[in-house]
Design a protein around this motif. Structure first.
Motif, PDB file in Angstrom:
ATOM      1  N   UNK A   1       3.111   1.375   3.196  1.00 28.08           N
ATOM      2  CA  UNK A   1       3.997   2.392   2.895  1.00 28.08           C
ATOM      3  C   UNK A   1       3.542   3.643   2.859  1.00 28.08           C
ATOM      4  N   UNK A   2       2.528   4.059   3.702  1.00 29.79           N
ATOM      5  CA  UNK A   2       1.708   5.273   3.404  1.00 29.79           C
ATOM      6  C   UNK A   2       2.081   6.835   3.642  1.00 29.79           C
ATOM      7  N   UNK A   3       3.527   6.730   4.044  1.00 31.94           N
ATOM      8  CA  UNK A   3       3.759   8.284   4.473  1.00 31.94           C
ATOM      9  C   UNK A   3       3.352   8.772   5.804  1.00 31.94           C
TER      10      UNK A   3
ATOM     11  N   UNK B   1       7.055   0.435   6.297  1.00 33.03           N
ATOM     12  CA  UNK B   1       8.376   0.909   5.858  1.00 33.03           C
ATOM     13  C   UNK B   1       8.245   2.288   5.565  1.00 33.03           C
ATOM     14  N   UNK B   2       9.128   3.315   5.771  1.00 31.95           N
ATOM     15  CA  UNK B   2       9.009   4.469   5.302  1.00 31.95           C
ATOM     16  C   UNK B   2       8.844   5.348   6.354  1.00 31.95           C
ATOM     17  N   UNK B   3       8.104   6.768   6.299  1.00 26.73           N
ATOM     18  CA  UNK B   3       7.945   7.760   7.515  1.00 26.73           C
ATOM     19  C   UNK B   3       7.099   7.077   8.616  1.00 26.73           C
ATOM     20  N   UNK B   4       6.166   6.098   8.318  1.00 24.90           N
ATOM     21  CA  UNK B   4       5.266   5.815   9.383  1.00 24.90           C
ATOM     22  C   UNK B   4       6.198   4.762  10.401  1.00 24.90           C
ATOM     23  N   UNK B   5       7.253   4.500  10.187  1.00 25.94           N
ATOM     24  CA  UNK B   5       7.964   3.593  11.202  1.00 25.94           C
ATOM     25  C   UNK B   5       8.503   4.453  12.616  1.00 25.94           C
ATOM     26  N   UNK B   6       8.187   3.847  13.559  1.00 27.51           N
ATOM     27  CA  UNK B   6       8.808   4.497  14.602  1.00 27.51           C
ATOM     28  C   UNK B   6      10.218   3.902  14.732  1.00 27.51           C
TER      29      UNK B   6
ATOM     30  N   UNK C   1      -2.640   6.863   6.859  1.00 23.50           N
ATOM     31  CA  UNK C   1      -4.129   6.388   7.390  1.00 23.50           C
ATOM     32  C   UNK C   1      -4.157   4.859   7.357  1.00 23.50           C
ATOM     33  N   UNK C   2      -3.534   4.019   6.137  1.00 24.27           N
ATOM     34  CA  UNK C   2      -3.754   2.698   6.231  1.00 24.27           C
ATOM     35  C   UNK C   2      -2.932   2.012   7.325  1.00 24.27           C
TER      36      UNK C   2
ATOM     37  N   UNK D   1       0.853  -1.279   0.041  1.00 23.60           N
ATOM     38  CA  UNK D   1       0.091   0.093   0.238  1.00 23.60           C
ATOM     39  C   UNK D   1       0.995   0.976   0.075  1.00 23.60           C
ATOM     40  N   UNK D   2       0.787   1.944  -1.170  1.00 26.82           N
ATOM     41  CA  UNK D   2       1.726   3.247  -1.077  1.00 26.82           C
ATOM     42  C   UNK D   2       2.748   3.185  -2.187  1.00 26.82           C
ATOM     43  N   UNK D   3       2.752   4.166  -3.007  1.00 24.50           N
ATOM     44  CA  UNK D   3       3.727   4.233  -4.258  1.00 24.50           C
ATOM     45  C   UNK D   3       4.680   5.306  -4.073  1.00 24.50           C
TER      46      UNK D   3
END
Lengths: 426, 122
Positions: free
Chosen positions: A139-141, A323-328, A290-291, A43-45
């Protein structure tokens, strides 16, 4: 609504083709001849999702079926988007399609919005149908938190007071407002408490706006209201550039979190004061996208997702990776970091889906350039290494920032952008 | 410590991207992390000759090792590479050099830029 749940792969493709809403790579059909190891839904491009999709396809030799769900028809790069505000780049220089990525790697692509995720049934529901997965990568940002500024939730309000923190039309609107601002006007920008996407980004934006105003509206002022106690990234360098290149233009106020915003008058209030702007850029506080919220992956006391740094599998739910910005992660939320995490995740997913163990000690790099005008940039760069005792990624030796911004690093920054775009989009 | 990931080549385009089958998992992800500047499999995009990142694919292994160890020790001045080289172990430098020296040199594609469509921002 059509449901793809329970369909086999070929049926899924047929349904999708019949709907005409989903697009597939030309040779995806031929792949159906051999049984895939399984299906990964991403989820997320953005930077993270595209990287994961490509590298899973490459490293599984095409053996893992990859479906990306992305609601936007185009990729718009956040890196370099502050230069649109400065005037040295156009938004169309930073906008790309996904065609080569899909075609070169046989990635299935669904342009749709996710509306629900059932991690028990391993099913993602989109507006136009469902899809099941063996492993899910989210990977929703980032998502914006409007609790202290509910007035800014509407599209109309965001047109007047853009965040421009996801590159796109808001970036264009903010540039247009700067162009329309009279000489002698006041540009006000607010920065949320860290962690947020791109730690040096707000300070780079101040430089870009200052660069434009200095050359076109030299009597104008910039007021920066920062919720943080000090400049979050590259502090020494930004402080020096503001004092030397943009002398007297920038009024920086720390510990100044936004408590309310009045849209019609473009007035922002902090605990201490009210500040009225001619052009107002409020960057709201942030949390995992959100996802990730739909899948219930956020911590109760911290709005980000805890993961196992060997695989980026959620600490809360099996077979779901973030993965990406959503990760703590405690590390900078940058594009390069997103791609580095994505490849560790991709490598682990390929191994795990074939019953093998992932790399027990991943190491990766992060390089982040900030432009201080139309030509000069400066870096922060680090290698990060897995610490098996602490179970986190920690800085390796030798990381740090530039001594001074330079034209040479500006050219390297552009080379970085071109190479990372080529890597993730072809 | 390093787990060898030997996957037999199969038919299809992906095979071309996977010329070096003896690589370790550790090295493949570490090497991929270099792609932000040096391109997929070390094939950098060419667009601005003077400041293009070095294409690492197909370079001599000993040359790559020498460069990285020189950046690491400070014997060779760098703009940003000393940051990266200093964070790597000598074994990682050796593995990376071996990996990139085995990559096929190819011309990287660039995605074409597009006009931003009239869609709703988030």
């Amino acid at each position: 609504m059509s449901s793809f749940n329970g369909f086999n792969r070929r049926d899924f493709i047929k349904s999708a083709a019949a709907l005409g809403a989903l697009s597939f790579a030309p040779y995806a059909g031929a792949m159906g001849k051999r049984s895939p190891i399984g299906r990964v839904v991403i989820i997320g491009g953005g930077y993270a999702g595209t990287s994961a999709a490509k590298y899973i396809r490459m490293w599984s030799m095409g053996g893992i079926e990859v479906v990306v769900i992305e609601r936007s028809p185009q990729f718009v790069s956040c890196p370099l988007s502050n230069l649109v505000l400065g005037g040295s780049q156009q938004i169309n220089d930073l906008t790309f399609g996904y065609d080569l990525l899909k075609k070169n790697h046989g990635i299935q692509w669904v342009q749709d919005s996710v509306i629900a995720i059932d991690t028990g049934a391993r099913k993602v529901t989109m507006q136009r149908g469902d899809i099941t997965y063996d492993r899910l990568i989210i990977a929703p940002g980032v998502d914006f938190i409007y609790d202290s500024m509910p007035q800014l939730q509407t599209t109309e309000a965001q047109k007047q007071i853009p965040h421009a923190w996801k590159a796109g039309w808001q970036t264009v609107y903010l540039r247009q407002q700067l162009e329309s601002m009279p000489d002698g006007g006041v540009f006000v920008m607010t920065i949320p408490k860290a962690p947020y996407r791109c730690p040096p980004g707000p300070y780079e934006r101040v430089c870009q706006v200052a660069h434009y105003l200095k050359n076109h509206k030299p009597n104008s002022k910039i007021i920066v209201l920062d919720a943080n106690a000090e400049i979050v990234s590259k502090k020494g360098l930004f402080t020096k550039v503001w004092a030397s290149t943009y002398t007297g233009m920038i009024d920086y106020r720390h510990d100044s979190a936004v408590v309310s915003v009045d849209v019609p008058t473009k007035t922002v209030s902090t605990e201490f004061e009210q500040v009225k702007a001619d052009v107002l850029n409020v960057i709201p506080p942030q949390r995992a996208g959100k996802p990730a919220q739909m899948a219930d992956l956020l911590e109760s006391d911290y709005p980000w997702c805890e993961v196992d740094f060997l695989s980026y599998e959620s600490e809360k739910i099996k077979n779901v990776h973030v993965i990406g910005d959503s990760v703590a992660s405690g590390l900078p939320k940058s594009a390069h970091m997103a791609t580095s995490q994505a490849r560790v995740c991709a490598s682990a997913v390929v191994e795990l889906m074939q019953g093998r163990a992932p790399d027990p000690m991943p190491v990766f790099a992060n390089t982040c350039y900030s432009f201080v005008d139309d030509k000069q940039a400066m870096h922060v760069a680090n290698v990060y290494r897995y610490d098996a005792a602490k179970k986190i990624m920690v800085s390796a030796e030798g990381g740090g920032v530039s001594l001074v911004p330079s034209d040479k690093e500006g050219a390297y920054a552009k080379a970085w952008a071109h190479n990372i775009w080529s890597d993730i989009l072809t | 410590m390093l787990i060898s990931s030997v996957i037999l080549p199969s038919q299809g385009k992906a095979t071309e991207d996977f010329v070096y089958v003896g690589q370790a998992l550790h090295t493949r992800t570490l090497a991929a992390s270099c792609a932000a500047c040096h391109g997929t499999h070390g094939n950098a995009v060419t667009f601005n000759a003077e400041f293009d990142a070095t294409t690492l694919a197909g370079l001599d292994k000993a040359y790559i090792v020498q460069r990285l160890t020189d950046f690491r020790s400070g014997a060779r001045q760098a703009t940003v590479m000393h940051r990266h080289a200093s964070g790597l172990s000598l074994e990682e430098i050796n593995q990376l050099a071996d990996y990139f020296s085995h990559q096929k040199k190819i011309k990287r594609q660039m995605p074409a830029t597009q006009t931003l469509k009239a869609v709703q921002d988030e």
